[in-house]
Motif scaffolding. Structure first.
Motif, PDB file in Angstrom:
ATOM      1  N   PRO A 120      20.098  -9.903   4.516  1.00 29.01           N
ATOM      2  CA  PRO A 120      19.025 -10.973   3.859  1.00 29.01           C
ATOM      3  C   PRO A 120      17.353 -10.996   3.892  1.00 29.01           C
ATOM      4  CG  PRO A 120      20.930 -11.467   3.778  1.00 29.01           C
ATOM      5  CD  PRO A 120      20.482 -10.885   4.672  1.00 29.01           C
ATOM      6  N   ASN A 121      16.543 -10.403   3.195  1.00 31.11           N
ATOM      7  CA  ASN A 121      15.160 -10.205   3.077  1.00 31.11           C
ATOM      8  C   ASN A 121      14.985 -11.376   3.922  1.00 31.11           C
ATOM      9  OD1 ASN A 121      12.244  -9.805   2.009  1.00 31.11           O
ATOM     10  ND2 ASN A 121      12.572  -8.582   2.925  1.00 31.11           N
ATOM     11  N   PHE A 122      15.041 -12.365   3.360  1.00 31.03           N
ATOM     12  CA  PHE A 122      14.704 -13.840   3.660  1.00 31.03           C
ATOM     13  C   PHE A 122      14.982 -14.294   5.025  1.00 31.03           C
ATOM     14  CE2 PHE A 122      18.948 -14.799   2.558  1.00 31.03           C
ATOM     15  CZ  PHE A 122      19.394 -16.039   3.076  1.00 31.03           C
ATOM     16  N   LEU A 123      16.296 -13.321   5.649  1.00 26.23           N
ATOM     17  CA  LEU A 123      17.098 -14.017   6.937  1.00 26.23           C
ATOM     18  C   LEU A 123      15.838 -13.056   7.711  1.00 26.23           C
ATOM     19  CD1 LEU A 123      18.518 -15.447   9.135  1.00 26.23           C
ATOM     20  CD2 LEU A 123      20.183 -13.206   8.630  1.00 26.23           C
ATOM     21  N   ALA A 124      15.948 -11.857   7.226  1.00 24.77           N
ATOM     22  CA  ALA A 124      14.548 -10.846   8.871  1.00 24.77           C
ATOM     23  C   ALA A 124      13.135 -11.415   8.468  1.00 24.77           C
ATOM     24  CB  ALA A 124      14.825  -9.153   7.626  1.00 24.77           C
ATOM     25  N   LYS A 125      12.718 -12.100   7.090  1.00 25.33           N
ATOM     26  CA  LYS A 125      11.810 -12.009   7.408  1.00 25.33           C
ATOM     27  C   LYS A 125      11.310 -13.542   7.771  1.00 25.33           C
ATOM     28  CE  LYS A 125       9.759 -10.188   2.915  1.00 25.33           C
ATOM     29  NZ  LYS A 125       9.038 -10.398   2.313  1.00 25.33           N
ATOM     30  N   PHE A 126      13.017 -14.322   8.216  1.00 24.06           N
ATOM     31  CA  PHE A 126      12.585 -15.701   8.933  1.00 24.06           C
ATOM     32  C   PHE A 126      12.616 -15.701  10.332  1.00 24.06           C
ATOM     33  CE2 PHE A 126      15.094 -18.939  11.142  1.00 24.06           C
ATOM     34  CZ  PHE A 126      14.345 -20.679  10.790  1.00 24.06           C
ATOM     35  N   LEU A 127      14.006 -14.588  10.713  1.00 26.07           N
ATOM     36  CA  LEU A 127      14.217 -14.263  12.353  1.00 26.07           C
ATOM     37  C   LEU A 127      12.508 -13.246  12.791  1.00 26.07           C
ATOM     38  CD1 LEU A 127      17.629 -12.870  12.179  1.00 26.07           C
ATOM     39  CD2 LEU A 127      16.641 -14.875  13.238  1.00 26.07           C
ATOM     40  N   TRP A 212      11.965  -4.198  13.742  1.00 27.01           N
ATOM     41  CA  TRP A 212      11.485  -5.832  13.909  1.00 27.01           C
ATOM     42  C   TRP A 212      10.010  -5.652  14.154  1.00 27.01           C
ATOM     43  CZ3 TRP A 212      14.301  -9.815  12.297  1.00 27.01           C
ATOM     44  CH2 TRP A 212      15.954  -9.311  12.414  1.00 27.01           C
ATOM     45  N   TYR A 213       9.856  -5.328  14.894  1.00 27.09           N
ATOM     46  CA  TYR A 213       8.068  -5.317  15.427  1.00 27.09           C
ATOM     47  C   TYR A 213       7.467  -5.370  14.028  1.00 27.09           C
ATOM     48  CZ  TYR A 213       3.721  -5.920  17.883  1.00 27.09           C
ATOM     49  OH  TYR A 213       2.760  -6.672  18.824  1.00 27.09           O
ATOM     50  N   CYS A 214       7.127  -4.565  13.379  1.00 28.52           N
ATOM     51  CA  CYS A 214       6.374  -4.562  11.886  1.00 28.52           C
ATOM     52  C   CYS A 214       6.733  -5.716  10.966  1.00 28.52           C
ATOM     53  CB  CYS A 214       7.945  -2.621  11.466  1.00 28.52           C
ATOM     54  SG  CYS A 214       7.784  -3.017   9.163  1.00 28.52           S
ATOM     55  N   TYR A 215       8.029  -6.145  10.764  1.00 29.29           N
ATOM     56  CA  TYR A 215       8.611  -7.309  10.022  1.00 29.29           C
ATOM     57  C   TYR A 215       7.761  -8.232  10.774  1.00 29.29           C
ATOM     58  CZ  TYR A 215      12.187  -5.595   7.044  1.00 29.29           C
ATOM     59  OH  TYR A 215      12.796  -5.191   6.088  1.00 29.29           O
ATOM     60  N   TYR A 216       7.262  -8.809  11.874  1.00 25.09           N
ATOM     61  CA  TYR A 216       6.819  -9.191  12.507  1.00 25.09           C
ATOM     62  C   TYR A 216       5.224  -9.074  12.315  1.00 25.09           C
ATOM     63  CZ  TYR A 216       3.527 -12.478  16.125  1.00 25.09           C
ATOM     64  OH  TYR A 216       3.270 -12.403  17.058  1.00 25.09           O
ATOM     65  N   LEU A 217       4.739  -8.271  12.531  1.00 23.65           N
ATOM     66  CA  LEU A 217       3.295  -8.120  11.704  1.00 23.65           C
ATOM     67  C   LEU A 217       2.763  -8.516  10.180  1.00 23.65           C
ATOM     68  CD1 LEU A 217       2.964  -4.839  13.852  1.00 23.65           C
ATOM     69  CD2 LEU A 217       2.176  -6.613  15.051  1.00 23.65           C
ATOM     70  N   ASN A 218       3.787  -7.709   9.671  1.00 27.81           N
ATOM     71  CA  ASN A 218       3.905  -8.526   8.620  1.00 27.81           C
ATOM     72  C   ASN A 218       3.740  -9.584   8.409  1.00 27.81           C
ATOM     73  OD1 ASN A 218       6.513  -6.523   6.049  1.00 27.81           O
ATOM     74  ND2 ASN A 218       4.548  -5.717   7.505  1.00 27.81           N
ATOM     75  N   ASN A 219       3.811 -10.620   9.025  1.00 28.75           N
ATOM     76  CA  ASN A 219       2.864 -11.441   8.767  1.00 28.75           C
ATOM     77  C   ASN A 219       1.456 -11.917   9.389  1.00 28.75           C
ATOM     78  OD1 ASN A 219       5.112 -12.966   8.328  1.00 28.75           O
ATOM     79  ND2 ASN A 219       5.672 -13.604  10.545  1.00 28.75           N
ATOM     80  N   GLN A 220       0.797 -10.646  10.315  1.00 29.17           N
ATOM     81  CA  GLN A 220      -0.288 -10.927  10.135  1.00 29.17           C
ATOM     82  C   GLN A 220      -1.164  -9.612   9.420  1.00 29.17           C
ATOM     83  OE1 GLN A 220      -0.540 -10.342  14.664  1.00 29.17           O
ATOM     84  NE2 GLN A 220       0.697 -10.814  15.021  1.00 29.17           N
ATOM     85  N   GLY A 221      -0.551  -9.705   8.135  1.00 28.51           N
ATOM     86  CA  GLY A 221      -1.269  -8.176   7.475  1.00 28.51           C
ATOM     87  C   GLY A 221      -1.175  -6.667   7.506  1.00 28.51           C
ATOM     88  N   LYS A 222      -0.275  -6.126   8.978  1.00 30.71           N
ATOM     89  CA  LYS A 222      -0.010  -4.772   9.146  1.00 30.71           C
ATOM     90  C   LYS A 222       1.176  -4.604   9.292  1.00 30.71           C
ATOM     91  CE  LYS A 222      -3.711  -6.156  13.137  1.00 30.71           C
ATOM     92  NZ  LYS A 222      -3.837  -5.684  14.374  1.00 30.71           N
TER      93      LYS A 222
END
Length: 232
Positions: A120-127, A212-222
């Motif tokens: 689920p998208n919310f879980l991927a973003k949380f992790l 996974w790294y893409c999802y993490y970088l999303n938090n930095q606008g990348k």
């Protein structure tokens, strides 16, 4: 996997290294006098093909409109892990022990068996928010070191390169992490580039690791759209 199959795997992995493949020697970035490359493994049999690697790099530097530096320092980052091939690791370790004029770092990369887009998208973003804590590869570490090394200007120019064995999977994962973080590439562009380096797509575990790294970088606008799936 049975005992006989395990022994066969070890024997096979001792003979699959074909040395430098010029098409996989790719200039990633340049800052000042320093260059950053991705490559496949320079190991061929019992030898380490540094001369052939330098020749391929010199050609790519020339094609990019630059001049190959005279007597540069070299710093190799190996992404392989022991069970890839004992022979691969032994040959590489031995080469750099005998050539102390070069630098060598080892960052074993594994990828991920979990596809974040299957969650689920919310879980991927949380992790992903806590990615540096739980993810073994933690691309933050190696991409930061590659960047810092590239930025550090010394009297002697440096050529920095990173590789796995095929120069496609884990190499592609680290490459994608670097260009998304520092060169503002999107996940789609990074993955599409990785998939054309060889006549196959990168393995799923490396793709998931990059995802996974893409999802993490999303938090930095990348990273752009992390849900992208290429057409096979």
């Amino acid at each position: 996997m049975g005992y006989k199959q395990f022994i066969l795997l070890i024997l096979l992995t001792s003979f699959v290294y074909c040395g430098v493949s010029p098409s996989k020697v790719i200039l990633v970035d340049k800052i000042g006098k320093n260059f950053l490359f991705r490559t496949n493994s320079p190991v061929q049999g019992n030898s380490y093909q540094m001369y052939e690697l330098q020749e391929a790099m010199a050609k790519k530097i020339s094609q990019a409109g630059y001049q190959f530096p005279q007597d540069p320092k070299f710093h190799s980052y190996s992404l392989v892990w022991l069970l890839d091939s004992i022979k691969q690791k032994y040959t590489e370790d031995k080469y750099f022990k005998n050539h102390t004029e070069y630098q060598f770092s080892h960052y074993p990369i594994f990828g991920s068996i979990v596809n974040p887009n299957s969650l689920p998208n919310f879980l991927a973003k949380f992790l992903a928010k806590y990615y540096p804590i739980w993810n073994h590869d933690n691309l933050n570490i190696i991409t930061q070191e590659l960047r810092d090394n590239l930025l550090k200007q010394e009297e002697t120019p440096k050529i920095i390169f990173f590789h796995c064995i095929a120069g496609e999977d884990r190499t592609g994962q680290v490459f994608g992490g670097y260009v998304m973080r520092y060169l503002n590439w999107t996940y789609q562009r990074s993955l599409d580039f990785d998939n054309q380096v060889e006549d196959r797509n990168i393995h799923d575990e490396s793709k998931y690791g990059l995802n996974w790294y893409c999802y993490y970088l999303n938090n930095q606008g990348k990273g752009g759209d992390c849900t992208y799936e290429p057409n096979n």
